[in-house]
Design a protein around this motif. Structure first.
Motif, PDB file in Angstrom:
ATOM      1  N   ALA A 112     -17.917  54.465   3.600  1.00  0.00           N
ATOM      2  CA  ALA A 112     -19.279  53.941   3.328  1.00  0.00           C
ATOM      3  C   ALA A 112     -19.213  52.596   2.942  1.00  0.00           C
ATOM      4  CB  ALA A 112     -20.071  54.899   2.326  1.00  0.00           C
ATOM      5  N   PHE A 113     -18.302  52.058   2.004  1.00  0.00           N
ATOM      6  CA  PHE A 113     -18.208  50.735   1.798  1.00  0.00           C
ATOM      7  C   PHE A 113     -17.895  49.566   3.069  1.00  0.00           C
ATOM      8  CE2 PHE A 113     -13.478  51.840   1.767  1.00  0.00           C
ATOM      9  CZ  PHE A 113     -12.773  50.580   2.265  1.00  0.00           C
ATOM     10  N   ALA A 114     -17.517  50.138   4.081  1.00  0.00           N
ATOM     11  CA  ALA A 114     -17.298  49.330   5.249  1.00  0.00           C
ATOM     12  C   ALA A 114     -18.706  48.863   5.726  1.00  0.00           C
ATOM     13  CB  ALA A 114     -16.552  50.059   6.288  1.00  0.00           C
ATOM     14  N   ARG A 115     -19.538  49.293   5.558  1.00  0.00           N
ATOM     15  CA  ARG A 115     -20.792  49.021   5.993  1.00  0.00           C
ATOM     16  C   ARG A 115     -21.467  47.740   5.306  1.00  0.00           C
ATOM     17  NH1 ARG A 115     -22.685  52.679   9.156  1.00  0.00           N
ATOM     18  NH2 ARG A 115     -22.302  54.975   8.682  1.00  0.00           N
ATOM     19  N   TYR A 151     -14.069  42.280  10.071  1.00  0.00           N
ATOM     20  CA  TYR A 151     -12.767  43.145   9.918  1.00  0.00           C
ATOM     21  C   TYR A 151     -11.900  42.540   8.878  1.00  0.00           C
ATOM     22  CZ  TYR A 151      -8.377  45.814  10.724  1.00  0.00           C
ATOM     23  OH  TYR A 151      -7.392  46.481  10.517  1.00  0.00           O
ATOM     24  N   GLN A 152     -11.698  41.210   8.875  1.00  0.00           N
ATOM     25  CA  GLN A 152     -10.880  40.562   7.729  1.00  0.00           C
ATOM     26  C   GLN A 152     -11.168  40.951   6.444  1.00  0.00           C
ATOM     27  OE1 GLN A 152     -12.143  38.920  10.593  1.00  0.00           O
ATOM     28  NE2 GLN A 152     -10.268  39.059  11.675  1.00  0.00           N
ATOM     29  N   ASP A 153     -12.581  40.885   6.030  1.00  0.00           N
ATOM     30  CA  ASP A 153     -13.011  41.357   4.669  1.00  0.00           C
ATOM     31  C   ASP A 153     -12.722  42.776   4.542  1.00  0.00           C
ATOM     32  OD1 ASP A 153     -14.127  39.048   4.353  1.00  0.00           O
ATOM     33  OD2 ASP A 153     -16.020  39.495   4.807  1.00  0.00           O
ATOM     34  N   TYR A 154     -12.785  43.778   5.544  1.00  0.00           N
ATOM     35  CA  TYR A 154     -12.602  45.251   5.586  1.00  0.00           C
ATOM     36  C   TYR A 154     -11.152  45.343   5.235  1.00  0.00           C
ATOM     37  CZ  TYR A 154     -12.040  50.186   6.776  1.00  0.00           C
ATOM     38  OH  TYR A 154     -11.748  51.287   6.844  1.00  0.00           O
ATOM     39  N   GLN A 155     -10.082  44.636   6.002  1.00  0.00           N
ATOM     40  CA  GLN A 155      -8.681  44.557   5.900  1.00  0.00           C
ATOM     41  C   GLN A 155      -8.318  44.229   4.441  1.00  0.00           C
ATOM     42  OE1 GLN A 155      -6.607  42.006   8.757  1.00  0.00           O
ATOM     43  NE2 GLN A 155      -5.195  43.608   9.163  1.00  0.00           N
ATOM     44  N   GLN A 156      -8.881  42.913   3.995  1.00  0.00           N
ATOM     45  CA  GLN A 156      -8.505  42.635   2.662  1.00  0.00           C
ATOM     46  C   GLN A 156      -8.858  43.387   1.412  1.00  0.00           C
ATOM     47  OE1 GLN A 156     -10.430  38.869   1.826  1.00  0.00           O
ATOM     48  NE2 GLN A 156      -8.172  37.924   0.829  1.00  0.00           N
ATOM     49  N   THR A 157      -9.944  43.996   1.651  1.00  0.00           N
ATOM     50  CA  THR A 157     -10.382  44.945   0.563  1.00  0.00           C
ATOM     51  C   THR A 157      -9.972  46.188   0.505  1.00  0.00           C
ATOM     52  OG1 THR A 157     -12.944  44.013   0.734  1.00  0.00           O
ATOM     53  CG2 THR A 157     -12.723  45.962  -0.325  1.00  0.00           C
ATOM     54  N   PHE A 158      -9.355  46.858   1.857  1.00  0.00           N
ATOM     55  CA  PHE A 158      -8.859  48.066   1.640  1.00  0.00           C
ATOM     56  C   PHE A 158      -7.846  48.547   0.768  1.00  0.00           C
ATOM     57  CE2 PHE A 158      -6.969  51.771   3.527  1.00  0.00           C
ATOM     58  CZ  PHE A 158      -8.034  52.735   4.063  1.00  0.00           C
ATOM     59  N   PRO A 159      -6.885  47.629   0.775  1.00  0.00           N
ATOM     60  CA  PRO A 159      -5.619  48.170  -0.371  1.00  0.00           C
ATOM     61  C   PRO A 159      -6.079  48.068  -1.814  1.00  0.00           C
ATOM     62  CG  PRO A 159      -5.153  46.271   1.312  1.00  0.00           C
ATOM     63  CD  PRO A 159      -6.618  46.497   1.391  1.00  0.00           C
ATOM     64  N   ASP A 160      -7.085  47.888  -2.182  1.00  0.00           N
ATOM     65  CA  ASP A 160      -7.665  48.083  -3.408  1.00  0.00           C
ATOM     66  C   ASP A 160      -8.524  49.238  -3.696  1.00  0.00           C
ATOM     67  OD1 ASP A 160      -6.473  45.611  -4.239  1.00  0.00           O
ATOM     68  OD2 ASP A 160      -8.281  44.445  -3.892  1.00  0.00           O
TER      69      ASP A 160
END
Length: 139
Positions: free
Chosen positions: A91-94, A99-108
């Protein structure tokens, strides 16, 4: 049962129709990218009009609440099962619009704590059906 490739997309039916459509579409792209043999063919009609096909297999759209979707995803990941494509839509992906923001946020993020709006699977028929067999079709 056969090891033939089987697909399924599970989505939370509590989402508004537009978000369901977006979730299913995004997951479908992810599955297709990992398993291009599911599509990519071209067909030509008798008047020589050629199209790209959508899929060469059925793609059932199933329903489950967010907790059930997350639990299925975590079960697959924990098993380390090879050969099954697992495409979640957290859900946070919305809230992220590139994509770069998603990619950067995902590891946290901790997927075990996230709301998962949808999940796409593609893998051996027996395995996919064992994970989704109790779920109802989205209506």
């Amino acid at each position: 049962m056969t090891n033939e490739l089987h697909t399924a997309i599970i989505v939370n039916p509590a989402l508004p129709a537009g978000l369901i459509a977006n979730t299913v579409g995004a997951i479908g792209i992810g599955i297709g990218a990992k398993r291009p043999q599911l599509g990519g063919d071209r067909l030509t009609d008798r008047h020589q009009r050629t199209i790209d096909i959508s899929s060469n297999k059925p793609v059932p759209i199933l329903q489950a609440d967010a907790e059930t979707i997350r639990n299925i995803m975590l079960k697959i990941i924990a098993s380390g099962t090879e050969g099954i494509v697992t495409v979640p839509f957290p859900a946070f992906a919305r809230a992220l619009h590139n994509y770069q923001d998603y990619q950067q946020t995902f590891p946290d993020r901790d997927l075990s704590q996230e709301t998962i709006d949808g999940l796409g699977l593609a893998g051996p028929t027996k395995l996919v059906k064992s994970l989704t067999g109790a779920l109802k079709l989205l209506r």
